[in-house]
Design a protein around this motif. Sequence first.
Motif, PDB file in Angstrom:
ATOM      1  N   LEU A 119       0.831  -1.207   0.000  1.00 30.80           N
ATOM      2  CA  LEU A 119       0.000   0.000   0.000  1.00 30.80           C
ATOM      3  C   LEU A 119       0.869   1.262   0.000  1.00 30.80           C
ATOM      4  O   LEU A 119       0.588   2.223  -0.734  1.00 30.80           O
ATOM      5  CB  LEU A 119      -0.928  -0.017   1.219  1.00 30.80           C
ATOM      6  N   ALA A 120       1.931   1.248   0.804  1.00 28.65           N
ATOM      7  CA  ALA A 120       2.843   2.406   0.844  1.00 28.65           C
ATOM      8  C   ALA A 120       3.502   2.623  -0.516  1.00 28.65           C
ATOM      9  O   ALA A 120       3.670   3.765  -0.961  1.00 28.65           O
ATOM     10  CB  ALA A 120       3.903   2.191   1.926  1.00 28.65           C
ATOM     11  N   ASN A 267      -4.138  -9.523  -0.603  1.00 30.82           N
ATOM     12  CA  ASN A 267      -3.433  -8.311  -0.167  1.00 30.82           C
ATOM     13  C   ASN A 267      -3.541  -7.218  -1.233  1.00 30.82           C
ATOM     14  O   ASN A 267      -3.788  -6.043  -0.923  1.00 30.82           O
ATOM     15  CB  ASN A 267      -1.954  -8.616   0.107  1.00 30.82           C
ATOM     16  N   ALA A 268      -3.345  -7.613  -2.487  1.00 33.10           N
ATOM     17  CA  ALA A 268      -3.434  -6.644  -3.584  1.00 33.10           C
ATOM     18  C   ALA A 268      -4.845  -6.083  -3.714  1.00 33.10           C
ATOM     19  O   ALA A 268      -5.037  -4.884  -3.963  1.00 33.10           O
ATOM     20  CB  ALA A 268      -3.002  -7.297  -4.898  1.00 33.10           C
ATOM     21  N   LEU A 289       1.251  -1.664  -8.783  1.00 33.62           N
ATOM     22  CA  LEU A 289       1.148  -3.018  -8.223  1.00 33.62           C
ATOM     23  C   LEU A 289       2.195  -3.933  -8.864  1.00 33.62           C
ATOM     24  O   LEU A 289       2.750  -4.816  -8.210  1.00 33.62           O
ATOM     25  CB  LEU A 289      -0.248  -3.608  -8.466  1.00 33.62           C
ATOM     26  N   LYS A 290       2.469  -3.707 -10.151  1.00 33.76           N
ATOM     27  CA  LYS A 290       3.410  -4.546 -10.908  1.00 33.76           C
ATOM     28  C   LYS A 290       4.840  -4.434 -10.407  1.00 33.76           C
ATOM     29  O   LYS A 290       5.632  -5.357 -10.563  1.00 33.76           O
ATOM     30  CB  LYS A 290       3.414  -4.095 -12.381  1.00 33.76           C
ATOM     31  N   THR A 291       5.180  -3.264  -9.852  1.00 37.36           N
ATOM     32  CA  THR A 291       6.593  -2.970  -9.589  1.00 37.36           C
ATOM     33  C   THR A 291       6.987  -3.113  -8.121  1.00 37.36           C
ATOM     34  O   THR A 291       8.074  -2.708  -7.723  1.00 37.36           O
ATOM     35  CB  THR A 291       6.924  -1.528 -10.045  1.00 37.36           C
ATOM     36  N   PHE A 292       6.109  -3.698  -7.310  1.00 33.95           N
ATOM     37  CA  PHE A 292       6.425  -3.833  -5.883  1.00 33.95           C
ATOM     38  C   PHE A 292       7.519  -4.877  -5.684  1.00 33.95           C
ATOM     39  O   PHE A 292       7.392  -6.026  -6.103  1.00 33.95           O
ATOM     40  CB  PHE A 292       5.159  -4.242  -5.117  1.00 33.95           C
TER      41      PHE A 292
END
Length: 435
Positions: A119-120, A267-268, A289-292
Amino acid sequence: MTNYHFTGIKGSGMSALAQILHDLNENVQGSDIEETIFTQKPLEQKGITLLPFSRDNIKNGQHVIVSAAYGETHEEIKRARELGLQVDVYPEFLGSFIKQFTSIAVSGSHGKTSTTGLLAHVLGSVEPTSYLIGDGTGKGAANSTYFVFEACEYRRHFLNYSPDYCVMTNIDFDHPDYFKSVEDVVSAFQTMAKQVNKAIIACGDDEHLQTLQANVPIVYYGLGDHNDFQAKSIKNTPEGTAFDAWVRGDLFGSFVIPGFGDHNVKNALSVIALCHYEGIGYEDIVEHLKTFAGVKRRFSEKRSGKQILIDDYAHHPTEIAATIEATKKKYRDREVTAIFQPHTFTRTKTFLNEFAEALSQADHVYLCDIFGSAREEKGSLSIEQLQALVDGAKLLTEAEIETLKGHGESVLLFMGAGDIQKYQKAYEALVESSS
């Protein structure tokens, strides 16, 4: 500028908060035991002074923040009282500090750290965001819109907070040294629900979270049809997991996350729901979301020869089952060898059969001696009692670590919340020295 002194600065929450205040140009120092702990590395990188515990650390003009692990009898707190300094226990200080932001607490028996980090990352890629993660990571951003933080239910610490939003990932019976039953845990979350100011984002697949009463909207997410935000068409891909998100029966869009396993999809979804509620654009959510890259000690992977080594904080049967499931989904063609160190005698005794059931999903199981807590009595429990319940399980010491070389191209999954990392480090050193 305020002069802050942190008593117990190496605690994960304390370390993260110290980093945040330092980033916001406050004067920060702290003290702790002299043993090296992974949470001190980011403090050292930021040039924050670390001292051994001593009453001489406490000086006039300081604002003292003390870890909840220490009480009024600690030498530094006694000295602070003598000098009439302001002293705040960590959860109390944090509860006051968050009021200057749109605050988002992330709570739940499992998945807090990973969800807080995700989330951060997503919010921080769109708006100035400060955050505090339970792996000891903290960042303070000037003029932050959002403050995302991990809110732990242990000893009901999270009741010090009245956040704008609260993400609730699940409710499970854990911390049996404090909570009496799962109903006791539910009661803590119910109290927390009444303290939220704007909305609750809760996993609707969790039967306990479905019982919550609140004075604000509860938005449910999950895999079941009854949820406001639902994931469908879940598929494993070379990049991770792809899924479609539906909002109250309408297709919102398609997403890909780097992680594997249903718990990572949920979680996502919680992040998607929060961002949707706050008006963050679909394209931004998809992209970030892709780059976490993940958080510390949550499915941290490296290659060692022909083997894959994974370090994970899993220390409860539910977490172990989820981690083994994720490993098998990502590495379908490899055997999974679990190396598990139970954390606390209380938890091991309470969930002995559940640990055995979860570990049995691995192809091979090694058990390290129980990592006890200073708060508990050892009692008569031994690691052999868990071994007896897991077919083929073997005991492992650091001296016998070479045994793991016999597992060819296996995934070695090191799990635990104690010092399980020393086993992995010993193994890595052995492989390196013999290559």
